[in-house]
Enzyme design. Structure first.
Site, short mmCIF file in Angstrom:
data_model
loop_
_atom_site.label_atom_id
_atom_site.label_comp_id
_atom_site.label_asym_id
_atom_site.label_seq_id
_atom_site.Cartn_x
_atom_site.Cartn_y
_atom_site.Cartn_z
N ARG A 138 0.82 -1.21 0.00
CA ARG A 138 0.00 0.00 0.00
C ARG A 138 0.86 1.27 0.00
O ARG A 138 0.68 2.15 -0.84
CB ARG A 138 -0.91 0.02 1.24
CG ARG A 138 -1.92 -1.11 1.34
CD ARG A 138 -2.91 -1.11 0.19
NE ARG A 138 -3.65 0.14 0.11
CZ ARG A 138 -4.16 0.63 -1.02
NH1 ARG A 138 -3.99 -0.03 -2.17
NH2 ARG A 138 -4.86 1.75 -1.02
N ILE A 139 1.79 1.38 0.94
CA ILE A 139 2.61 2.58 1.03
C ILE A 139 3.60 2.64 -0.12
O ILE A 139 3.81 3.70 -0.72
CB ILE A 139 3.36 2.63 2.38
CG1 ILE A 139 2.36 2.65 3.54
CG2 ILE A 139 4.27 3.86 2.44
CD1 ILE A 139 1.38 3.80 3.53
N SER A 288 5.27 6.29 12.45
CA SER A 288 4.01 5.74 11.95
C SER A 288 3.12 6.85 11.42
O SER A 288 3.35 8.04 11.66
CB SER A 288 3.27 5.00 13.07
OG SER A 288 2.78 5.93 14.03
N CYS A 289 2.04 6.45 10.73
CA CYS A 289 1.09 7.43 10.22
C CYS A 289 0.45 8.20 11.37
O CYS A 289 0.23 9.42 11.28
CB CYS A 289 0.02 6.74 9.37
SG CYS A 289 -0.87 5.41 10.21
N THR A 290 0.14 7.52 12.47
CA THR A 290 -0.50 8.17 13.61
C THR A 290 0.46 9.12 14.31
O THR A 290 0.08 10.22 14.72
CB THR A 290 -1.04 7.12 14.60
OG1 THR A 290 -1.98 6.28 13.91
CG2 THR A 290 -1.73 7.78 15.78
N ARG A 334 -6.64 -8.96 16.50
CA ARG A 334 -6.50 -8.65 15.07
C ARG A 334 -6.86 -9.83 14.19
O ARG A 334 -6.97 -9.68 12.97
CB ARG A 334 -5.08 -8.16 14.76
CG ARG A 334 -4.77 -6.80 15.36
CD ARG A 334 -3.58 -6.16 14.73
NE ARG A 334 -3.17 -4.97 15.46
CZ ARG A 334 -2.26 -4.10 15.04
NH1 ARG A 334 -1.66 -4.30 13.88
NH2 ARG A 334 -1.94 -3.06 15.76
N THR A 347 -1.36 0.92 20.01
CA THR A 347 -0.68 1.87 19.13
C THR A 347 0.60 2.31 19.80
O THR A 347 0.63 2.55 21.01
CB THR A 347 -1.54 3.11 18.81
OG1 THR A 347 -0.76 4.02 18.03
CG2 THR A 347 -2.03 3.82 20.05
N GLY A 348 1.66 2.38 19.03
CA GLY A 348 2.94 2.84 19.57
C GLY A 348 3.16 4.32 19.37
O GLY A 348 4.23 4.84 19.69
N ASN A 453 -4.22 7.91 6.47
CA ASN A 453 -3.12 7.11 6.99
C ASN A 453 -2.29 6.43 5.90
O ASN A 453 -1.23 5.89 6.17
CB ASN A 453 -3.63 6.06 7.98
CG ASN A 453 -4.81 5.28 7.45
OD1 ASN A 453 -5.96 5.75 7.55
ND2 ASN A 453 -4.57 4.10 6.90
#
Length: 481
Positions: A138-139, A288-290, A334, A347-348, A453
């Site tokens: 995806r990325i 990360s995206c977040t 998950r 989430t990290g 994201n």
């Protein structure tokens, strides 16, 4: 003439002006390596309607629509200058010109505002830098689209190869098709052809070698004419220095990871700490995206109000590491069906804040819920501030940050009352402040931050790569500090 006819005549007139802007924007980009922006949005290779929509969107930020009749004179003024490689925001030129009371002509004001990119001050056009993508998920495919898009000037970054595991029949055909069509982000803007015999994808004239390898230590990139390249690892398989060092092969100079780095690998959020990258650093992470979504607004709030502590709750779109239907998964929860459930997970991003903002003393905690949408997430940032404020002050401050600050490429701002997640597919910002959802009570502020994201994060990755490669050109007018 009726009101409707008058409105239509006005629209056709603005269409004509926008149409006249396209060849000027294209020529500046191709011949001088100048990217024309409108409130941090690139106008290169945009259609007439897209240019008009970009001007219309200015009302969401500045409260008033910007007209092409206002920006065209500044664009025309740029053509008379001896410009070097740069990014020039004609929306900002128009806004700052309105606020200037010296009575200068548009030509004189423009020349002064972009003086750092002209004459003896201008940067010389640099030789292109080779880029290799390791992984094409995806990325990887979105980064490929961005690199191809930005290669129009013939300088800057050049996507030379992608490295993937060996596939079956028609492997390269299938990978080219995934680059050509995307269920979320739409059609590739351009043409793609495949040379199976030479294992090459040609996208908008860019020849991209497809290298098959299961082990990074087995690839000699110089055999493909690749030299001094930046390798972008999109697999996330290796996240520490030891693992990522496997990529430092003949032809590869630096490695950039599109996942949070572990150990002493620097986690970089462009706009916040990219200027801390040491020139000799060969391995770094784009976090990360977040992390990219929350760190810029967190820094902005810390700079103005101070932050004592905070919690981020991310409502995140599902990703490929989840199962379509219930099945075994090494992580808790998950394994349950991603399209059918809301899934609480870890989430990290909160812990990664310390790497990107080491001077922030506030304790930041975080958690995440995966939800059944394929793209675009929202981070709810709950902050205890060091001083009391009110909603209007925070709104005006964040709007100004999105317009004029060094974080204007990372933070966007929207006041649309009916905004929903799908509206932000394709956003190039790291996060978008939702003005309508903001809550402030004394020293407590709750920010709702939308972010694509996939695409917004990919834009941040490319910005980091541009910076470390030396082809990130300055923006004019210079943002307020």
């Amino acid at each position: 003439m009726t009101v409707n006819e008058d409105s239509f005549t006005n629209w056709k007139h603005r269409e004509e002006i926008a149409e006249s802007m396209i060849p000027i924007i294209g020529k500046l980009h191709r011949e001088r390596d100048v990217t024309v922006l409108l409130h941090s949005r690139s106008l290169v290779n945009k259609s007439v309607v897209s240019i008009l929509k970009a001007h219309r969107f200015a009302r969401q930020i500045a409260g008033k629509e910007l007209s092409v009749t206002e920006t065209l004179p500044f664009l025309q003024a740029l053509t008379t200058l001896d410009l070097g490689p740069s990014q020039i925001d004609i929306g900002m030129l128009a806004a700052t010109y309105k606020a200037d009371d010296r009575g200068l002509s548009v030509e004189a004001f423009t020349a002064e505002a972009v003086a750092g990119a002209t004459g003896a001050n201008k940067i010389e056009r640099r030789e292109g830098r080779d880029v290799v993508l390791y992984g094409f998920g995806r990325i990887g495919r979105l980064v490929a689209r961005l690199l191809i898009e930005k290669s129009g000037s013939g300088n800057g970054l050049r996507l030379r190869a992608i490295v993937v595991r060996g596939g079956g029949d028609q492997d390269i055909i299938k990978r080219a098709s995934l680059l050509r069509r995307d269920s979320i982000h739409g059609q590739f803007q351009g043409t793609i052809t495949v040379d199976e015999a030479n294992s090459t994808i040609v996208a908008n004239g860019n020849e991209i070698k497809v290298i098959y390898a299961d082990d990074p230590t087995k690839v000699d990139y110089t055999a493909y004419g690749i030299k001094n390249a930046i390798l972008i690892d999109n697999t996330g398989k290796w996240r520490d220095r030891e693992g990522l060092s496997k990529h430092l092969r003949p032809g590869i100079d630096k490695v950039v990871l599109t996942a949070p780095g572990k150990g002493d690998v620097p986690n970089i959020v462009h706009g916040v700490n990219h200027d801390t990258i040491k020139p000799d650093e060969q391995i770094l992470s784009c976090a990360s995206c977040t992390t990219n979504a929350i760190v810029p607004p967190l820094k902005a709030m810390e700079d103005e109000f101070g932050v004592l502590r905070g919690h981020v709750e991310t409502v995140h779109s599902f990703t490929n590491d989840q199962n379509l239907l219930d099945n075994y998964h090494k992580s808790e929860r998950r394994g349950r069906s991603a399209p059918l459930n809301m899934v609480i997970t870890e989430t990290g991003a909160a812990s990664a804040v310390a790497k990107a903002l080491p001077d922030l003393k506030a304790k930041i905690t975080g958690s995440s819920i995966r939800v059944p949408v394929p793209d675009v997430s929202i981070a709810i940032l709950n902050l205890q501030l060091a001083r009391e404020t009110d909603r209007q002050e925070v709104l005006e401050y964040l709007r100004e940050v999105s317009l004029t600050s060094p974080l204007r490429r990372q933070i966007d701002f929207i006041s649309a009352p009916d905004a929903v997640s799908s509206d932000f597919i394709g956003s190039r910002h790291a996060s978008i402040v939702d003005a309508g959802a903001l809550k402030v009570d004394g020293d407590n502020a709750i920010l709702y931050l939308w972010y694509d994201n996939e695409f917004g994060y990919s834009c941040q990755v490319v910005r980091v790569v541009q910076y470390v490669s030396g082809v990130e050109y300055p923006t004019y007018p210079a943002p307020a500090v």
